[in-house]
Enzyme design. Structure first.
Site, PDB file in Angstrom:
ATOM      1  N   GLY A 128      44.082  35.651  34.014  1.00 45.51           N
ATOM      2  CA  GLY A 128      43.290  35.278  32.673  1.00 45.51           C
ATOM      3  C   GLY A 128      41.755  35.021  32.791  1.00 45.51           C
ATOM      4  CB  CYS A 159      41.795  41.926  31.013  1.00 44.69           C
ATOM      5  SG  CYS A 159      42.751  40.590  31.925  1.00 44.69           S
ATOM      6  N   GLY A 211      45.738  51.072  43.480  1.00 43.83           N
ATOM      7  CA  GLY A 211      46.703  51.194  44.726  1.00 43.83           C
ATOM      8  C   GLY A 211      46.169  52.058  45.816  1.00 43.83           C
ATOM      9  CB  THR A 248      46.889  45.460  36.254  1.00 38.10           C
ATOM     10  OG1 THR A 248      46.274  44.731  35.226  1.00 38.10           O
ATOM     11  CG2 THR A 248      45.972  45.104  37.542  1.00 38.10           C
TER      12      THR A 248
END
Ligand code: SIN
Length: 305
Positions: free
Chosen positions: A72, A128, A242, A191
């Site tokens: 957050g 985000c 990754g 992400t």
């Protein structure tokens, strides 16, 4: 002589591994430790206008092949950050200041303030996936990305990077928007939106319910995104998602990235991941006749063979 040094938008990196926003990058002291461990550059924690405590816990779930987080965007606020940047600069590697905001004007103001703090570049967090009113909510269409980049570019005296979301059907179109808006580089990817459910409790594990997946599980998504972006824009791309080894980094570079960011692997592998990734890349280059990283950028595209 085979070497790992790269230049991105005039910023010199001794090697192409960069700490990604969000891990060990909230204080000058922790950023110095990352620099000592061998990172070629560092992206700060994403900072906003006011201090934010972020989402309630649980805010992280450990999975087999990565992490699901809904932090957050906790951060101390931009006014507090000047001293941290000043300290971080003592690490001797370029510092890239990451900012997020709720409107174009707010992001542009934060980018300008970050630029005045002496960072080497500013990264706009337009991606985000779990903070209402921020991040991907300002970066979900090419038009929005273009407007935010154009506004932000006016107030910064250093290169401007746009960090894009993979949670879209066409990330290359977002990159084109960033390039049109004057961004100097693209950072891909943030992400991937996800959820984990605890069957006994019959409820999502994250207090925020939805989070962002990072780590090895998302590498093929990131590599595909970089590959598509490389075919759509001329500005440099920084690949992220990754990466835990030199071979992982090479996938991104051959897809079209000029450098890479490493985040979740700092948690899973430790700070050694930067020097290990660099060493493995160098060994591959020596064994395969590549003298420099730019010689490998985009070579997985048919017309670059
Ligand atoms: C966070 O700090 O909340 C994660 C940042 C991001 O997903 O961009």
């Amino acid at each position: 002589m085979t070497h790992l040094a790269v230049d991105i938008c005039g910023i010199h990196l001794k090697n192409p591994t960069i700490l990604a926003a969000g891990i060990l990058d909230e204080t000058g002291k922790s950023m110095i430790e990352v620099a000592k461990a061998g990172a070629g550059a560092i992206v700060t924690k994403s900072v906003g206008r006011e201090p934010r405590s972020g989402h309630p816990t649980p805010s992280i779930v450990e999975l087999h092949d990565g992490l699901l987080n809904a932090m957050g965007l906790p951060n101390p606020g931009i006014d507090y950050f000047a001293d941290e940047i000043k300290e971080a600069k003592k690490g001797g590697v370029p510092i890239i200041g990451s900012v997020f905001g709720g409107t174009e004007d707010e992001i542009a103001g934060l980018a300008a303030q970050m630029s005045r703090y002496g960072v080497d570049a500013v990264e706009l967090n337009l991606s985000c996936p779990h903070a209402k009113g921020y991040g991907a909510e300002l970066g979900s269409t090419p038009e929005m990305v273009e407007v935010v980049c154009r506004r932000s570019k006016k107030g910064v005296s250093v290169p401007l990077f746009a960090k894009l979301t993979p949670n879209t059907s066409d990330i290359a179109a977002l990159a084109v928007g960033a390039e049109r808006g004057g961004a100097d580089g693209i950072v891909a990817i943030n992400t991937v939106k996800g959820m984990a459910i605890q069957p006994e409790a019959r409820m999502p594990i994250l207090a925020n319910r939805i989070g962002g997946l990072s780590g090895p599980a998302i590498r093929p998504i990131g590599v595909r995104c970089v590959y598509e972006i490389f075919e759509a824009v001329k500005i440099p791309i920084i690949g992220v998602g990754g990466i835990t080894s030199g071979m992982d980094a090479l996938e991104y570079i051959m897809a079209g990235a000029s450098a890479v960011q490493i985040g979740t692997a700092v948690w899973s592998e430790g700070l050694e991941v930067f020097s290990k990734t660099s060493k493995e890349m160098l060994r591959f280059m020596v064994e395969n006749g590549f003298e420099s990283v730019p010689d490998m950028v985009g070579v997985a595209h048919p017309d670059r063979h």
